[in-house]
Design a protein around this motif. Structure first.
Motif, PDB file in Angstrom:
ATOM      1  N   UNK A   1     135.583 -12.769  93.395  1.00  0.00           N
ATOM      2  CA  UNK A   1     136.452 -11.651  93.750  1.00  0.00           C
ATOM      3  C   UNK A   1     135.781 -10.339  93.362  1.00  0.00           C
ATOM      4  N   UNK A   2     136.209  -9.262  94.016  1.00  0.00           N
ATOM      5  CA  UNK A   2     135.618  -7.945  93.753  1.00  0.00           C
ATOM      6  C   UNK A   2     136.145  -7.320  92.470  1.00  0.00           C
ATOM      7  N   UNK A   3     137.415  -7.629  92.120  1.00  0.00           N
ATOM      8  CA  UNK A   3     138.015  -7.031  90.931  1.00  0.00           C
ATOM      9  C   UNK A   3     138.496  -8.121  89.976  1.00  0.00           C
ATOM     10  N   UNK A   4     137.593  -8.715  89.223  1.00  0.00           N
ATOM     11  CA  UNK A   4     137.966  -9.837  88.346  1.00  0.00           C
ATOM     12  C   UNK A   4     138.918  -9.455  87.217  1.00  0.00           C
ATOM     13  N   UNK A   5     139.024  -8.166  86.902  1.00  0.00           N
ATOM     14  CA  UNK A   5     139.897  -7.747  85.797  1.00  0.00           C
ATOM     15  C   UNK A   5     141.362  -8.037  86.070  1.00  0.00           C
ATOM     16  N   UNK A   6     141.714  -8.330  87.311  1.00  0.00           N
ATOM     17  CA  UNK A   6     143.102  -8.626  87.665  1.00  0.00           C
ATOM     18  C   UNK A   6     143.448 -10.097  87.463  1.00  0.00           C
ATOM     19  N   UNK A   7     142.445 -10.907  87.166  1.00  0.00           N
ATOM     20  CA  UNK A   7     142.644 -12.351  87.138  1.00  0.00           C
ATOM     21  C   UNK A   7     142.152 -12.959  85.827  1.00  0.00           C
ATOM     22  N   UNK A   8     142.357 -14.269  85.708  1.00  0.00           N
ATOM     23  CA  UNK A   8     141.717 -15.025  84.654  1.00  0.00           C
ATOM     24  C   UNK A   8     140.349 -15.453  85.146  1.00  0.00           C
ATOM     25  N   UNK A   9     139.306 -15.054  84.453  1.00  0.00           N
ATOM     26  CA  UNK A   9     137.940 -15.298  84.909  1.00  0.00           C
ATOM     27  C   UNK A   9     137.411 -16.598  84.309  1.00  0.00           C
ATOM     28  N   UNK A  10     136.717 -17.380  85.141  1.00  0.00           N
ATOM     29  CA  UNK A  10     136.089 -18.616  84.690  1.00  0.00           C
ATOM     30  C   UNK A  10     134.625 -18.319  84.373  1.00  0.00           C
TER      31      UNK A  10
END
Length: 400
Positions: free
Chosen positions: A178-187
């Motif tokens: 994704x372009x904006x990983x700060x919005x999600x839980x990153x693996x």
């Protein structure tokens, strides 16, 4: 129970046959529990396989939600059938018969068994697996798929099976960039092996750009790590498996979209139809009245002088009268759209009616059995089931 066996690059489905070391159980559980504030909302999550999270859709409209869940589930079920799955378990917490009735024809068409595991309380994204434990374990020790329903994507399940066999770990997950990983839980994972090191929830500093795509292949032993209570597979179960070096991630090729929101649902439809254009163009509808990618059920009736598309899906038993304009919308089963009406960027719930010369736009969501009068204009908003709209809706609102 069906077992999928592998011979070179072929996948052979062989009912009742177990072969040690090469089989993959074809059970799939889809979990569809959602929260809307303190109310349960059942959205096209025939399984809440992806992030298994929350959704803000039509509150209280369980049947329309079931219809959406079912529509979103069809590509998943087709993909599962293609790799030999013969039984799908839907984790549902309200009125499972509504969705099962919707999927009955699809079940017969694909020759796949679709059953439900019903929750009596919200169980999160891992709890439904514990609840359905008896349906998932047959003593063979073979892995099973878990899919979330609020996402639409490519489904490279055959490649995922091979990936799971190759790494020998306890669990495999799909991840997407994704372009904006700060919005999600990153693996966070090893790029060469795919071994997952850790999960970082909404990181403030960049740690990676891959997030959970909501497609899993799990060994039965994973169920031993899940208690029968509301629990999160992303926050509780997977971190435990990663800590024991048993969790691996495969990067999902192609498109991915979270479609838990109506606007995202329409975007997801566009991505799905684009994918069909590239991979199975024969499934799309063609004709002089069609613009772009359009999917129309064979039982729907389309009048003369219509212009349909781009990015339109029309369900079974619909009647679209002459002179109608449809674009970027989903029209569910049993809908009648009368002469010269215009529908764009909206979702029309099953058995609803749109009157002559009516204009429906700007992400209007009609629940089941909603009747919009002639020459009515709706500018967005949500209309709950069994309503009759006799006056214009000039700004987005909820019509109860």
């Amino acid at each position: 129970m069906l077992t999928v066996s592998f011979s070179n690059d072929k996948v052979l489905a062989r009912p009742g046959i177990k072969q040690k070391g090469e089989g993959v159980t074809v059970t799939c559980i889809e979990s569809c529990t959602r929260q809307y504030g303190n109310r349960q909302c059942f959205i096209d999550c025939t399984a809440h396989h992806y992030s298994g999270g929350e959704c803000d859709f039509v509150p209280g409209d369980s049947e329309t939600d079931s219809d959406l869940r079912s529509v979103r589930s069809l590509p998943k079920i087709e993909a599962l059938k293609a790799v030999g799955v013969d039984e799908v378990v839907l984790a549902i917490n309200y009125q499972p018969e509504v969705m099962l009735n919707f999927l009955k024809d699809f079940e017969a068409k694909l020759e796949i068994k679709i059953t439900c595991s019903q929750e009596t309380e919200p169980m999160g994204t891992a709890g439904p697996l514990a609840l359905a434990r008896d349906k998932l374990i047959d003593g063979s020790g073979e892995p099973f798929f878990v899919l979330n329903s609020d996402v639409i994507s490519e489904y490279p399940l055959r490649e995922m099976i091979e990936f799971h066999k190759a790494h020998g770990g306890e669990a495999s997950i799909m991840v997407t960039k994704v372009d904006e990983p700060s919005k999600y839980g990153v693996v966070v994972m090893e790029e060469t092996t795919g071994k997952v090191e850790k999960f970082v929830e909404k990181p403030k500093l960049y740690v990676g750009n891959k997030i959970n795509a909501g497609i899993y292949l799990l060994n039965p032993s994973v169920l031993d790590k899940i208690e029968l209570r509301p629990t999160s597979i992303e926050k509780e179960t997977f971190p435990k498996i990663a800590a024991s070096q048993g969790l691996y991630a495969m990067v999902l090729p192609g498109f991915w979209m979270d479609i838990g929101q109506p606007r995202d649902y329409i975007t997801g439809l566009r991505l799905y139809l684009d994918s069909l254009r590239k991979k199975s163009p024969a499934k799309l509808t063609t004709g002089a009245h069609i613009v772009g990618n359009v999917l129309i059920d064979e039982t729907a009736k389309i009048g003369e002088g219509c212009l349909i598309g781009p990015d339109v899906a029309i369900g079974p038993g619909c009647v679209v009268e002459s002179g109608v304009r449809l674009s970027r919308c989903t029209v569910m089963r049993g809908v009648r759209i009368k002469k010269h009406a215009c529908v764009s960027s909206s979702i029309i719930g099953w058995h609803s009616t749109v009157g002559q010369w009516a204009r429906i736009e700007n992400m209007t969501i009609l629940g089941e059995d909603v009747h919009v009068g002639d020459e009515i204009y709706t500018n967005g908003g949500v209309v709950l089931p069994h309503k009759e709209i006799k006056s214009n809706i000039l700004k987005p609102e909820i019509v109860m």
